[in-house]
Design an enzyme around this catalytic site. Structure first.
Site, PDB file in Angstrom:
ATOM      1  N   CYS A 171       0.844  -1.335  -0.127  1.00 17.85           N
ATOM      2  CA  CYS A 171       0.028  -0.240  -0.379  1.00 17.85           C
ATOM      3  C   CYS A 171       0.811   1.109   0.168  1.00 17.85           C
ATOM      4  CB  CYS A 171      -0.885   0.128   1.039  1.00 17.85           C
ATOM      5  SG  CYS A 171      -0.027  -0.088   3.165  1.00 17.85           S
ATOM      6  N   HIS A 190      19.345  -2.600   1.535  1.00 17.36           N
ATOM      7  CA  HIS A 190      18.091  -1.501   1.257  1.00 17.36           C
ATOM      8  C   HIS A 190      17.017  -2.805   1.633  1.00 17.36           C
ATOM      9  CE1 HIS A 190      13.599   1.056   0.419  1.00 17.36           C
ATOM     10  NE2 HIS A 190      13.725  -0.039  -0.231  1.00 17.36           N
TER      11      HIS A 190
END
Length: 399
Positions: free
Chosen positions: A46, A83
């Site tokens: 989302c 990351h």
């Protein structure tokens, strides 16, 4: 080289993220057309969209990656992998420490494996990332009492309309995000809770868990008219609640609050023109910031774990670089062993048990010779001793 393309909540609001995600999909397919990418993992949640691509020919000076949309973050090699480790550890989430991202990364990897585009390198990287996420959560308090996007939506609602006790709540969407909302709502003393989902039996299952009522998607208007709070989290590709739809419902628009935690959005911006209190993922940032402040002391310990595991991952890749050579060497030695054993067996055919004795003897010799060679080559790989590795490749030339 491993390349990461991404857009997330840190650099884009929900509207921008929807548009940039489309640009990123287009960029990925341009790369696919030029390089025939066989190894990639796509992550879509989302509040983020990411691609991890592994391809030897894609370099930092690639013309396609000099992309005009500066909102697409592009990282390479170690930065891209770091990351990913931070992301699975919950440090890159809007709600720091939330556990959902770990499951979402697992699902993304499994989907790539199922569709045959998760090769050996990305498999190693993602397996390590998932492991790191689990270790960080086990060894730190980064996720202790952590809220999810779903519970943050409930906090936002209570901030604007007060306690939800005795309120009527409509949850649209019974997928993973809808279940997170439901979990948070289960702690409230609601007057009624209704669950709508396009697949009705899924809504029935969730409503049963909540002690609520499942409704047909076609009956949304009826329940929108009586709800105090609507939380929508479907995977629909377009808005399902619009100003036009609400205009056809006899309801007090100013008495209802709507929270949209879907991406793409379920609730169009124009509903606010009717007086509806309408919010989306961007409005959760204040609650997310408070959650981050509560967990800031856990960052240091989590970073230490990530750095240590990253070192181990780099060593794994160094070993992978010589594994093919060692595999070829082992196969060549085995071929020689079998050939020489067969010759000797013919000469000793009249000796009882000679074949088995020879087989065991030659096996033992090869294993002992190969063990020392393998150990020293792997040590050279870890220490980045390229001269030794080049010499080994030259000596054990199988071409």
């Amino acid at each position: 080289m491993i390349v990461n393309l991404r857009v997330d909540h840190k650099i884009a609001d929900i509207q921008s993220m929807e548009n940039i995600s489309k640009d990123m999909d287009e960029l990925f397919w341009q790369l696919q057309e030029k390089y025939s990418i066989n190894e990639y993992v796509e992550i879509s949640t989302c509040n983020r969209k990411e691609y991890y691509i592994n391809h030897d020919l894609i370099q930092e000076d690639c013309e396609l990656l000099s992309h005009e949309n500066q909102s697409i973050i592009i990282e390479y090699g170690e930065s891209a992998v770091m990351h990913l480790l931070r992301m699975t550890s919950g440090l890159e989430s809007m709600i720091v420490g939330e556990d959902q991202i770990l499951g979402q990364v697992k699902d993304a990897k499994n989907k790539a494996v199922k569709n045959h585009h998760c090769g050996k390198s990305l498999d190693v990287v993602f397996t390590k990332a998932i492991h790191v996420g689990q270790v960080v959560r086990n060894k730190t308090n980064i996720n202790k009492g952590a809220v999810s996007i779903g519970s943050a939506a409930i906090d936002l609602a209570e901030k604007h309309i007060g306690s939800l006790d005795e309120k009527s709540v409509l949850v649209i969407g019974a997928g993973k995000m809808g279940r997170l909302v439901a979990k948070a709502l289960a702690e409230k003393d609601l007057n009624a809770i209704f669950v709508a989902n396009r697949t009705y039996y899924v809504a029935v299952d969730l409503a049963k868990d909540l002690g609520g009522e499942a409704i047909l998607f076609a009956d949304l208007e009826k329940y929108l008219a009586t709800a105090d709070l609507v939380i929508s989290a479907t995977s629909a590709p377009h808005a399902i609640i619009t100003k036009e739809r609400l205009l056809g419902i006899d309801m007090d628009y100013e008495d209802i609050m709507m929270v949209d935690i879907a991406n793409p959005r379920d609730i169009s911006d124009d509903v606010s023109e009717l007086g509806v209190k309408s919010f989306n993922i961007d409005d959760l940032r204040e609650i997310a910031d408070e959650n981050t402040r509560l967990r800031i002391k856990e960052f240091g310990e989590a970073e230490n774990i990530i750095n240590d595991e990253f070192i181990l991952l780099k060593e794994s890749f160094k070993i992978m670089e010589v594994d093919e050579m060692l595999g070829n060497l082992r196969a060549s030695m085995e071929e020689i062993r079998q050939r020489e054993t067969q010759k000797a067996s013919v000469k000793l055919a009249d000796v009882d048990g000679s074949v088995k004795i020879l087989d065991n003897l030659t096996n033992s010799i090869v294993n002992k010779i190969f063990f020392d060679i393998s150990k020293n080559v792997k040590k050279a790989a870890k220490e980045e001793n390229k001269d030794v590795i080049d010499a080994a490749e030259y000596i054990f030339d199988f071409n």
